[in-house]
Design a protein around this motif. Structure first.
Motif, mmCIF file in Angstrom:
data_model
loop_
_atom_site.group_PDB
_atom_site.id
_atom_site.type_symbol
_atom_site.label_atom_id
_atom_site.label_comp_id
_atom_site.label_asym_id
_atom_site.label_seq_id
_atom_site.Cartn_x
_atom_site.Cartn_y
_atom_site.Cartn_z
ATOM 1 N N ALA A 89 0.801 -1.230 0.000
ATOM 2 C CA ALA A 89 0.000 0.000 0.000
ATOM 3 C C ALA A 89 0.833 1.280 0.000
ATOM 4 O O ALA A 89 0.477 2.268 0.633
ATOM 5 N N GLY A 90 1.949 1.243 -0.704
ATOM 6 C CA GLY A 90 2.800 2.425 -0.770
ATOM 7 C C GLY A 90 3.656 2.651 0.452
ATOM 8 O O GLY A 90 4.271 3.716 0.601
ATOM 9 N N ALA A 91 3.736 1.653 1.350
ATOM 10 C CA ALA A 91 4.519 1.815 2.584
ATOM 11 C C ALA A 91 5.991 2.146 2.324
ATOM 12 O O ALA A 91 6.575 2.948 3.071
ATOM 13 N N PRO A 92 6.638 1.563 1.309
ATOM 14 C CA PRO A 92 8.036 1.954 1.077
ATOM 15 C C PRO A 92 8.197 3.456 0.843
ATOM 16 O O PRO A 92 9.111 4.084 1.389
ATOM 17 N N GLY A 93 7.307 4.041 0.053
ATOM 18 C CA GLY A 93 7.380 5.480 -0.169
ATOM 19 C C GLY A 93 7.159 6.273 1.109
ATOM 20 O O GLY A 93 7.768 7.331 1.324
ATOM 21 N N PHE A 94 6.282 5.753 1.974
ATOM 22 C CA PHE A 94 5.989 6.405 3.247
ATOM 23 C C PHE A 94 7.187 6.339 4.194
ATOM 24 O O PHE A 94 7.645 7.352 4.724
ATOM 25 N N TYR A 95 7.716 5.137 4.406
ATOM 26 C CA TYR A 95 8.834 4.959 5.343
ATOM 27 C C TYR A 95 10.131 5.560 4.807
ATOM 28 O O TYR A 95 10.981 5.994 5.580
ATOM 29 N N LEU A 96 10.291 5.531 3.480
ATOM 30 C CA LEU A 96 11.516 6.044 2.870
ATOM 31 C C LEU A 96 11.363 7.492 2.420
ATOM 32 O O LEU A 96 12.207 8.013 1.697
ATOM 33 N N HIS A 97 10.266 8.136 2.830
ATOM 34 C CA HIS A 97 10.048 9.559 2.578
ATOM 35 C C HIS A 97 10.108 9.913 1.094
ATOM 36 O O HIS A 97 10.688 10.931 0.712
ATOM 37 N N GLY A 98 9.521 9.055 0.268
ATOM 38 C CA GLY A 98 9.403 9.364 -1.148
ATOM 39 C C GLY A 98 10.351 8.635 -2.062
ATOM 40 O O GLY A 98 10.272 8.810 -3.288
ATOM 41 N N ALA A 99 11.234 7.825 -1.535
ATOM 42 C CA ALA A 99 12.145 7.065 -2.401
ATOM 43 C C ALA A 99 11.338 6.207 -3.377
ATOM 44 O O ALA A 99 10.234 5.746 -3.068
ATOM 45 N N LYS A 100 11.905 5.958 -4.529
ATOM 46 C CA LYS A 100 11.192 5.308 -5.620
ATOM 47 C C LYS A 100 11.537 3.827 -5.720
ATOM 48 O O LYS A 100 12.691 3.432 -5.531
ATOM 49 N N LEU A 101 10.513 3.006 -6.031
ATOM 50 C CA LEU A 101 10.755 1.616 -6.387
ATOM 51 C C LEU A 101 10.979 1.543 -7.889
ATOM 52 O O LEU A 101 10.186 2.052 -8.674
ATOM 53 N N MET A 102 12.073 0.906 -8.283
ATOM 54 C CA MET A 102 12.474 0.822 -9.685
ATOM 55 C C MET A 102 12.246 -0.622 -10.123
ATOM 56 O O MET A 102 12.952 -1.527 -9.687
ATOM 57 N N LEU A 103 11.236 -0.843 -10.962
ATOM 58 C CA LEU A 103 10.701 -2.177 -11.195
ATOM 59 C C LEU A 103 11.428 -2.913 -12.315
ATOM 60 O O LEU A 103 11.626 -2.383 -13.407
ATOM 61 N N ALA A 104 11.800 -4.162 -12.017
ATOM 62 C CA ALA A 104 12.517 -5.012 -12.966
ATOM 63 C C ALA A 104 11.675 -6.237 -13.307
ATOM 64 O O ALA A 104 10.795 -6.644 -12.545
ATOM 65 N N GLU A 105 11.968 -6.818 -14.442
ATOM 66 C CA GLU A 105 11.343 -8.068 -14.871
ATOM 67 C C GLU A 105 12.226 -9.233 -14.433
ATOM 68 O O GLU A 105 13.417 -9.074 -14.187
ATOM 69 N N GLY A 106 11.628 -10.416 -14.360
ATOM 70 C CA GLY A 106 12.393 -11.601 -14.024
ATOM 71 C C GLY A 106 11.489 -12.807 -13.904
ATOM 72 O O GLY A 106 10.397 -12.725 -13.332
ATOM 73 N N GLU A 107 11.918 -13.923 -14.443
ATOM 74 C CA GLU A 107 11.116 -15.146 -14.437
ATOM 75 C C GLU A 107 10.918 -15.651 -13.015
ATOM 76 O O GLU A 107 11.842 -15.652 -12.202
ATOM 77 N N GLY A 108 9.667 -16.060 -12.707
ATOM 78 C CA GLY A 108 9.364 -16.603 -11.395
ATOM 79 C C GLY A 108 9.452 -15.591 -10.279
ATOM 80 O O GLY A 108 9.623 -15.952 -9.119
ATOM 81 N N ALA A 109 9.312 -14.304 -10.625
ATOM 82 C CA ALA A 109 9.430 -13.199 -9.667
ATOM 83 C C ALA A 109 10.813 -13.141 -9.024
ATOM 84 O O ALA A 109 10.985 -12.608 -7.930
ATOM 85 N N LYS A 110 11.814 -13.670 -9.718
ATOM 86 C CA LYS A 110 13.207 -13.589 -9.279
ATOM 87 C C LYS A 110 13.962 -12.622 -10.177
ATOM 88 O O LYS A 110 13.577 -12.394 -11.325
ATOM 89 N N LEU A 111 15.052 -12.096 -9.647
ATOM 90 C CA LEU A 111 15.902 -11.199 -10.413
ATOM 91 C C LEU A 111 17.259 -11.849 -10.678
ATOM 92 O O LEU A 111 17.743 -12.649 -9.885
ATOM 93 N N THR A 112 17.849 -11.467 -11.786
ATOM 94 C CA THR A 112 19.224 -11.823 -12.115
ATOM 95 C C THR A 112 20.032 -10.531 -12.221
ATOM 96 O O THR A 112 19.454 -9.432 -12.320
ATOM 97 N N PRO A 113 21.357 -10.615 -12.216
ATOM 98 C CA PRO A 113 22.146 -9.400 -12.438
ATOM 99 C C PRO A 113 21.759 -8.695 -13.742
ATOM 100 O O PRO A 113 21.722 -7.454 -13.782
ATOM 101 N N GLY A 114 21.434 -9.471 -14.773
ATOM 102 C CA GLY A 114 21.023 -8.862 -16.030
ATOM 103 C C GLY A 114 19.721 -8.101 -15.911
ATOM 104 O O GLY A 114 19.559 -7.021 -16.506
ATOM 105 N N ASP A 115 18.769 -8.647 -15.151
ATOM 106 C CA ASP A 115 17.493 -7.956 -14.937
ATOM 107 C C ASP A 115 17.707 -6.633 -14.214
ATOM 108 O O ASP A 115 17.071 -5.617 -14.533
ATOM 109 N N ILE A 116 18.609 -6.647 -13.235
ATOM 110 C CA ILE A 116 18.889 -5.435 -12.462
ATOM 111 C C ILE A 116 19.615 -4.411 -13.337
ATOM 112 O O ILE A 116 19.283 -3.221 -13.338
ATOM 113 N N ALA A 117 20.592 -4.891 -14.082
ATOM 114 C CA ALA A 117 21.351 -3.990 -14.947
ATOM 115 C C ALA A 117 20.454 -3.329 -15.989
ATOM 116 O O ALA A 117 20.665 -2.161 -16.349
#
Length: 331
Positions: A89-117
């Motif tokens: 419910a937007g709690a990260p933005g609330f607790y982090l005072h507006g910091a942004k979530l930067m969304l990545a793709e990844g199979e099985g809801a997992k990330l790889t270094p390539g997905d992050i890059a």
């Protein structure tokens, strides 16, 4: 025959016993004897020096951990279906005072270094764009997939190279460790902070933030108070966590939950959407088929238009799990 969520599971009797035993006069907040034992107890689990703080919810654990790494003008790379993105419910933005979530793709809801890059490489190093400061991964993932130690090591190497913190959302960390058969240290990898799940695994109202960089805990002690999570009778929070760690109850409970999930799969594996590597089972089922299952007394959540999610818990009845699998197989 309830497979809605492991949040709905009962509290383990040993946790109740620990809560009753904690009902004695002691220092308030986190100055009590039990809270003071947490660092050592979690240090034994992970085989290194740690600082462990209790909070009441997984949302608070995730957000307070990330707030120690990310300034208000920064960003956190996470999967587009991560809990911090989809279910807080937007709690990260609330607790982090507006910091942004930067969304990545990844199979099985997992990330790889390539997905992050793929997310961070296009970002210019100037004041006009949000700069990444941390990566958050979920162990096990939102689709019940477990990161292998080598996968976490690769993500950690990228994070270190790019100067990013690494946080692990471990709401079902116990289930991942039980599946992988590795040490807890290997299952958390080179993270600086772990949200250690307890409520889904037999606890009542306590989660832990485990800091592998103890200096971060010093920041969060202030943030925890400001966020309203410094409970005056903290000994009851610590008692739950210590009860889960004692005798590896947290792993025993996770193994039971994982086994119940596998009992479902053993009968109806042909409909699986994802490999079952923890205690969640995702299956393709039409609306008509889902209603037929509910008519037989099974409770679960729909997962989009043509799928369902079944979650086993430490107290799931193996007979009911097998019955669910057979019912699905007979559709």
């Amino acid at each position: 025959m309830r497979f809605l969520s492991d949040n709905a599971a009962t509290v383990h009797p040993k946790v109740w016993d620990a809560l009753r035993a904690a009902d004695a006069v002691d220092t308030p907040y986190d100055g009590d004897v039990l809270s003071q034992r947490l660092d050592e107890a979690f240090g034994v689990v992970f085989g290194r020096e740690v600082a462990a703080l209790w909070v009441a919810t997984g949302t608070a654990a995730n957000c307070l951990a990330l707030a120690s790494m990310v300034p208000p003008h920064g960003g956190v790379v996470c999967h587009r279906e991560a809990h911090i993105e989809m279910d807080e419910a937007g709690a990260p933005g609330f607790y982090l005072h507006g910091a942004k979530l930067m969304l990545a793709e990844g199979e099985g809801a997992k990330l790889t270094p390539g997905d992050i890059a793929a997310v961070i490489d296009p970002i210019r190093d100037d004041v006009h764009q949000v700069q990444p400061h941390a990566v958050s991964v979920t162990q096990a993932s939102e689709y019940g997939r477990a990161y292998r130690p080598e996968e976490l090591a690769a993500i950690g190497a990228l994070a270190k190279q790019r100067g990013l913190g690494l946080h692990v959302d471990g709401a079902r960390f116990a289930n991942a460790v039980a599946f992988l058969g590795c040490t807890p240290a290997e299952a958390v990898g080179p993270a600086q902070a772990l949200s250690f799940g307890c409520v889904k695994n037999g606890g009542m109202s306590a989660e832990a933030i485990v800091f592998f960089d103890p200096a971060l805990a010093d920041v969060v002690r202030y943030r925890r108070k400001r966020a309203g999570h410094l409970q005056s009778k903290g000994r009851f929070m610590a008692a739950q966590l210590l009860a889960m760690l004692e005798g590896d109850l947290w792993l025993e409970n996770a193994r039971k939950a994982n086994a119940a999930a596998q009992a479902i799969v053993a009968e109806a594996g042909g409909r699986l959407m994802h490999p079952v590597e923890a205690n969640e089972v995702f299956m393709r089922l039409t609306p008509t088929e889902r209603e037929a299952l509910r008519g037989q007394g099974f409770e679960f959540y729909d997962w989009g238009a043509d799928a369902a999610r079944f979650v086993a818990a430490w107290d799931s009845d193996p007979v009911a799990a097998q019955a669910l699998g057979k019912a699905i197989a007979s559709l």
